[in-house]
Design a protein around this motif. Structure first.
Motif, PDB file in Angstrom:
ATOM      1  N   ALA A 192       0.735  -1.342   0.078  1.00  0.00           N
ATOM      2  CA  ALA A 192       0.170   0.093   0.006  1.00  0.00           C
ATOM      3  C   ALA A 192       0.891   1.102  -0.140  1.00  0.00           C
ATOM      4  CB  ALA A 192      -1.043  -0.093   1.327  1.00  0.00           C
ATOM      5  N   ALA A 193       2.057   1.120   0.490  1.00  0.00           N
ATOM      6  CA  ALA A 193       3.123   2.107   0.466  1.00  0.00           C
ATOM      7  C   ALA A 193       4.241   1.342   0.109  1.00  0.00           C
ATOM      8  CB  ALA A 193       3.101   2.953   1.823  1.00  0.00           C
ATOM      9  N   PRO A 194       5.397   2.211  -0.465  1.00  0.00           N
ATOM     10  CA  PRO A 194       6.663   1.763  -0.874  1.00  0.00           C
ATOM     11  C   PRO A 194       7.208   1.085   0.463  1.00  0.00           C
ATOM     12  CG  PRO A 194       6.466   3.914  -1.722  1.00  0.00           C
ATOM     13  CD  PRO A 194       5.411   3.780  -0.586  1.00  0.00           C
ATOM     14  N   VAL A 195       7.992  -0.093   0.407  1.00  0.00           N
ATOM     15  CA  VAL A 195       8.347  -0.663   1.644  1.00  0.00           C
ATOM     16  C   VAL A 195       9.188  -0.223   2.250  1.00  0.00           C
ATOM     17  CG1 VAL A 195       8.184  -3.132   0.432  1.00  0.00           C
ATOM     18  CG2 VAL A 195      10.295  -1.873   0.008  1.00  0.00           C
ATOM     19  N   ASP A 196      10.032   1.030   1.773  1.00  0.00           N
ATOM     20  CA  ASP A 196      10.969   1.830   2.820  1.00  0.00           C
ATOM     21  C   ASP A 196      10.224   2.600   3.371  1.00  0.00           C
ATOM     22  OD1 ASP A 196      10.663   2.936   0.189  1.00  0.00           O
ATOM     23  OD2 ASP A 196      12.024   4.385   0.377  1.00  0.00           O
ATOM     24  N   VAL A 197       9.043   3.170   2.909  1.00  0.00           N
ATOM     25  CA  VAL A 197       8.179   4.102   3.744  1.00  0.00           C
ATOM     26  C   VAL A 197       7.526   3.328   4.940  1.00  0.00           C
ATOM     27  CG1 VAL A 197       6.175   5.425   3.597  1.00  0.00           C
ATOM     28  CG2 VAL A 197       7.848   5.558   1.754  1.00  0.00           C
ATOM     29  N   VAL A 224      24.043   3.945  -4.580  1.00  0.00           N
ATOM     30  CA  VAL A 224      23.407   3.418  -3.125  1.00  0.00           C
ATOM     31  C   VAL A 224      21.891   3.368  -3.751  1.00  0.00           C
ATOM     32  CG1 VAL A 224      23.067   3.691  -0.806  1.00  0.00           C
ATOM     33  CG2 VAL A 224      25.368   4.661  -1.669  1.00  0.00           C
ATOM     34  N   GLN A 225      21.264   2.111  -3.356  1.00  0.00           N
ATOM     35  CA  GLN A 225      19.758   1.966  -3.597  1.00  0.00           C
ATOM     36  C   GLN A 225      19.456   2.569  -1.675  1.00  0.00           C
ATOM     37  OE1 GLN A 225      18.554  -1.926  -4.794  1.00  0.00           O
ATOM     38  NE2 GLN A 225      20.063  -2.065  -6.198  1.00  0.00           N
ATOM     39  N   TRP A 226      18.859   3.760  -2.105  1.00  0.00           N
ATOM     40  CA  TRP A 226      18.501   4.382  -0.556  1.00  0.00           C
ATOM     41  C   TRP A 226      17.312   3.723  -0.200  1.00  0.00           C
ATOM     42  CZ3 TRP A 226      22.091   6.865   1.686  1.00  0.00           C
ATOM     43  CH2 TRP A 226      23.124   7.394   0.970  1.00  0.00           C
ATOM     44  N   ASP A 227      16.238   3.115  -1.129  1.00  0.00           N
ATOM     45  CA  ASP A 227      15.117   2.456  -0.370  1.00  0.00           C
ATOM     46  C   ASP A 227      15.502   1.226   0.324  1.00  0.00           C
ATOM     47  OD1 ASP A 227      16.006   1.117  -2.809  1.00  0.00           O
ATOM     48  OD2 ASP A 227      13.981   0.390  -3.368  1.00  0.00           O
ATOM     49  N   VAL A 228      16.545   0.613   0.011  1.00  0.00           N
ATOM     50  CA  VAL A 228      17.089  -0.538   0.822  1.00  0.00           C
ATOM     51  C   VAL A 228      17.525  -0.193   2.058  1.00  0.00           C
ATOM     52  CG1 VAL A 228      18.569  -2.645   0.922  1.00  0.00           C
ATOM     53  CG2 VAL A 228      17.402  -1.889  -1.453  1.00  0.00           C
ATOM     54  N   ILE A 229      18.380   0.954   1.918  1.00  0.00           N
ATOM     55  CA  ILE A 229      19.028   1.333   3.235  1.00  0.00           C
ATOM     56  C   ILE A 229      18.178   1.849   4.276  1.00  0.00           C
ATOM     57  CG2 ILE A 229      20.586   3.096   3.979  1.00  0.00           C
ATOM     58  CD1 ILE A 229      21.902   1.190   2.426  1.00  0.00           C
ATOM     59  N   PHE A 230      17.036   2.636   3.716  1.00  0.00           N
ATOM     60  CA  PHE A 230      15.927   2.933   4.588  1.00  0.00           C
ATOM     61  C   PHE A 230      15.123   1.918   5.347  1.00  0.00           C
ATOM     62  CE2 PHE A 230      17.315   7.426   3.346  1.00  0.00           C
ATOM     63  CZ  PHE A 230      16.602   8.100   4.199  1.00  0.00           C
ATOM     64  N   LEU A 231      14.881   0.788   4.274  1.00  0.00           N
ATOM     65  CA  LEU A 231      14.369  -0.324   4.728  1.00  0.00           C
ATOM     66  C   LEU A 231      14.953  -1.047   5.961  1.00  0.00           C
ATOM     67  CD1 LEU A 231      12.114  -2.713   4.283  1.00  0.00           C
ATOM     68  CD2 LEU A 231      13.646  -3.662   2.691  1.00  0.00           C
ATOM     69  N   LEU A 232      16.358  -1.023   5.712  1.00  0.00           N
ATOM     70  CA  LEU A 232      17.169  -1.726   6.783  1.00  0.00           C
ATOM     71  C   LEU A 232      17.015  -1.173   8.189  1.00  0.00           C
ATOM     72  CD1 LEU A 232      20.363  -2.907   4.654  1.00  0.00           C
ATOM     73  CD2 LEU A 232      18.430  -4.452   5.837  1.00  0.00           C
ATOM     74  N   ALA A 233      17.303   0.226   7.824  1.00  0.00           N
ATOM     75  CA  ALA A 233      17.132   1.230   8.992  1.00  0.00           C
ATOM     76  C   ALA A 233      15.791   1.157   9.723  1.00  0.00           C
ATOM     77  CB  ALA A 233      17.548   2.508   8.717  1.00  0.00           C
ATOM     78  N   GLY A 234      14.702   0.877   9.220  1.00  0.00           N
ATOM     79  CA  GLY A 234      13.386   1.201   9.660  1.00  0.00           C
ATOM     80  C   GLY A 234      12.933  -0.355  10.424  1.00  0.00           C
ATOM     81  N   VAL A 235      13.439  -1.489   9.790  1.00  0.00           N
ATOM     82  CA  VAL A 235      13.008  -2.606  10.355  1.00  0.00           C
ATOM     83  C   VAL A 235      13.894  -3.321  11.369  1.00  0.00           C
ATOM     84  CG1 VAL A 235      11.809  -3.346   8.026  1.00  0.00           C
ATOM     85  CG2 VAL A 235      14.073  -4.122   8.742  1.00  0.00           C
ATOM     86  N   ILE A 236      15.142  -2.880  11.451  1.00  0.00           N
ATOM     87  CA  ILE A 236      16.163  -3.374  12.560  1.00  0.00           C
ATOM     88  C   ILE A 236      15.405  -3.243  13.867  1.00  0.00           C
ATOM     89  CG2 ILE A 236      18.251  -3.114  13.498  1.00  0.00           C
ATOM     90  CD1 ILE A 236      19.671  -2.754  10.569  1.00  0.00           C
TER      91      ILE A 236
END
Length: 607
Positions: free
Chosen positions: A16-21, A463-475
């Motif tokens: 429903a929203a991008p995975v990094d969001v 850098v794939q910033w969506d992956v970086i923010f995904l990691l930072a958000g789910v850890i």
């Protein structure tokens, strides 16, 4: 915590929203628990306030070893990519394959598998997909027979080393944080012996059962206009001398029409012109190649003074014959593309790239009308007509993956020894425990820029910033699950439901559950959700938690059953013309086979 976990699963699955969001939303939700419960307690709605993570723990994903290491690995992969060594290797190996389908399959798997162990496997597929598509075309093979194996083989390769996927790096970091006291980061080749077995078994499957099950969705040796079934949508019309369009520019004429019509080419005085056409003034006798449906063509012909040229069939050869040396290529919308959610009209695609989109493929679905109104998604494949210059710009733009090989003059081939040497040094320093992987990877990333393999401006683009923010958000989610007892609660349920199973059965259950979860949600999210539970469950039954963490890691790195399970599956979804069911048909038996192989392998090596 259970409510947040459930919300995360729903949002990751539905996108429903991008995975990094979504990941950042999870992090913010965890941080808001304490101030919200304090406010509720102050007005008597709760007996007392509580927190699930501290502010420091909530934002710890941004300083995590996993996040920083993955960032550095993106830069290392980009440095190797800019030298062109992967394409050069692919071309030389492909020269030996000829028209043998099995040799083509062998070349595809043999190249992408080992490479994916040392550069990010997502990047490896993006680099090699044009080579594999060209290989299929020249050898008279359906690209559908090669592209799905390309994606699957990249996942096999990702299990060979610690740096093969971001999932491995994240799992290593979580093991240190959530594992027993004294747990250490995975070494570079911690699970290579099991990865080799997985790769060999997976390769054998792709050469036998997998080859038989993989369909030929796109016929061999078809040109692109036939492949996209454009015969009913491309035709030629001639402008009458008395047409009201005479004297208008092409842009003005198209803007005044209500029908869905797109001008692809202009033929005037035996000369053929492609984009840009917008400013050309229409004359009587001009011949236009147009993309439209039959009903719109009739309406336009009657209202605008156009005559249909009978018995004209527009082919690739005709579309590529222009003054500007235009060509036809398939272009895939990349996972972090800025065009996701946009339409061709709102993104001003034609104006930005001097290129015309003739059709769009979304899996098995073909769209050839009202293209300007279609919201673009990850994995959409566009059939684009453009000049060599425009194709070069599309190829350089990280919003797209060009599915056919386009020569890139900016390759820094003289830097090949340096880039390869940097990657070898990074791997060696980490493998020999001279320094932690995060230190060697960051040093290598800096060396790529200092030595000129990458320009400073390309560092950030790599850098794939969506992956970086995904990691930072789910850890922080994994930390919160452990500290609140949520992981223990879920682990108790898993162990209770598996009371009749021996430890190896519970181990296999974790692989299967993680694999099923990964095929629906992000692989990194699956690792964060399942590793805390795996550690607790192993502790409860007296087994080695490390073995259970490995089962989760391997399962999360190998998602074969859906196009959304792994980014590489999405890359090939459109160019291969696959259906959703193809992934289940080909990937389901492979998933089951590797569930058995991985479980038995872990039991043999670590239990």
């Amino acid at each position: 915590m259970l409510a947040i976990v459930l919300a995360a699963l729903v949002l990751f699955a539905t996108e429903a929203a991008p995975v990094d969001v979504t990941a950042i939303g999870i992090m913010v939700s965890l941080l808001l628990v304490e101030p919200v419960t304090e406010a509720a307690a102050s007005v008597g709605l709760l007996a007392e306030s509580f927190a699930v993570v501290s502010p420091g723990e909530g934002i710890s994903g941004f300083s995590s070893v996993a996040t920083v290491t993955v960032l550095a690995m993106f830069v290392l992969s980009a440095g190797v990519e800019r030298t062109g060594i992967v394409e050069t290797l692919g071309e030389r190996v492909a020269a030996f394959t000829g028209d043998s389908e099995r040799r083509q399959l062998g070349a595809t798997i043999g190249i992408v598998g080992p490479i994916s162990g040392f550069i990010n496997n997502t990047a490896a597929v993006a680099i090699l997909m044009p080579m594999v598509s060209d290989l299929a075309k020249k050898g008279g093979t359906s690209p559908s027979k090669l592209l799905l194996p390309l994606s699957y083989a990249s996942m096999f390769g990702g299990t060979l080393t610690l740096i093969g996927t971001s999932t491995n790096i994240l799992a290593s970091d979580l093991w240190v944080t959530l594992g027993p006291t004294g747990a250490e980061q995975f070494s570079m080749f911690e699970f290579t012996k099991l990865g080799v077995i997985v790769a060999l078994v997976g390769t054998a499957y792709l050469f036998t059962v997998g080859w038989w099950l993989t369909p030929e969705r796109i016929k061999a040796e078809e040109d692109l206009t036939s492949d996209f079934e454009l015969s009913e949508y491309l035709t030629e019309v001639v402008v009458r001398e008395e047409s009201p369009l005479v004297g208008q520019t092409v842009r003005e004429a198209l803007a005044s029409m209500e029908e869905d019509v797109d001008v692809v080419q202009l033929i005037r005085d035996n000369r053929t012109f492609g984009e840009p056409l917008g400013q050309k003034v229409i004359r009587g006798g001009d011949v236009f190649v147009v993309r439209t449906d039959r009903e719109s063509l009739i309406d336009v012909s009657e209202g605008e003074g156009l005559d249909l040229l009978p018995e004209i069939e527009v082919s690739d050869a005709e579309l590529e014959t222009t003054e500007q040396n235009q060509g036809l290529v398939e272009v895939v919308v990349a996972p972090r593309s800025s065009l996701i959610g946009e339409t061709l009209a709102t993104s001003r695609f034609r104006e930005r790239y001097d290129a015309t989109v003739l059709a769009l493929r979304r899996g098995p679905e073909l769209m050839r009308s009202r293209l300007d109104e279609v919201s673009l998604r990850v994995g959409d494949t566009l059939l684009v007509q453009a000049t060599e210059d425009s194709l070069g710009r599309l190829n350089r733009n990280r919003d797209f993956i060009v599915a056919q090989r386009v020569e890139r003059a900016q390759y820094r081939r003289e830097k090949v020894p340096i880039a390869v040497g940097i990657v070898i040094a990074v791997v060696a320093l980490a493998a020999l425990d001279v320094m932690p992987i995060v230190v060697s990877a960051l040093t290598g990333a800096l060396a790529m820029v200092v030595t000129g393999c990458l320009k400073p401006s390309e560092f950030y683009d790599a850098v794939q910033w969506d992956v970086i923010f995904l990691l930072a958000g789910v850890i922080p989610l994994g930390i919160a699950m452990e500290e609140t007892g949520t992981a223990t609660l879920i682990a108790d349920g898993v162990v209770a439901s598996a009371e009749l199973l021996p430890p190896i059965g519970v181990l296999g259950l974790f692989y299967v559950v993680t694999a099923l979860l990964t095929n629906v949600v992000s692989n990194n999210a699956s690792v964060v959700l399942m590793i805390p539970v795996a550690v607790e469950a192993a502790t409860r039954i007296g087994a080695d938690p490390f073995a259970f963490v490995l089962a989760v890691t391997f399962a999360a790195s190998t998602a074969f059953m859906t196009p959304v399970g792994y980014q590489t599956n999405l890359f090939v979804y459109g160019p291969g013309g696959y259906r959703f069911s193809d992934y289940v048909r080909v990937g389901g038996p492979l998933q089951l086979l590797l569930a058995i192989v991985t479980t038995v392998g872990i039991w043999f090596f670590w239990l």
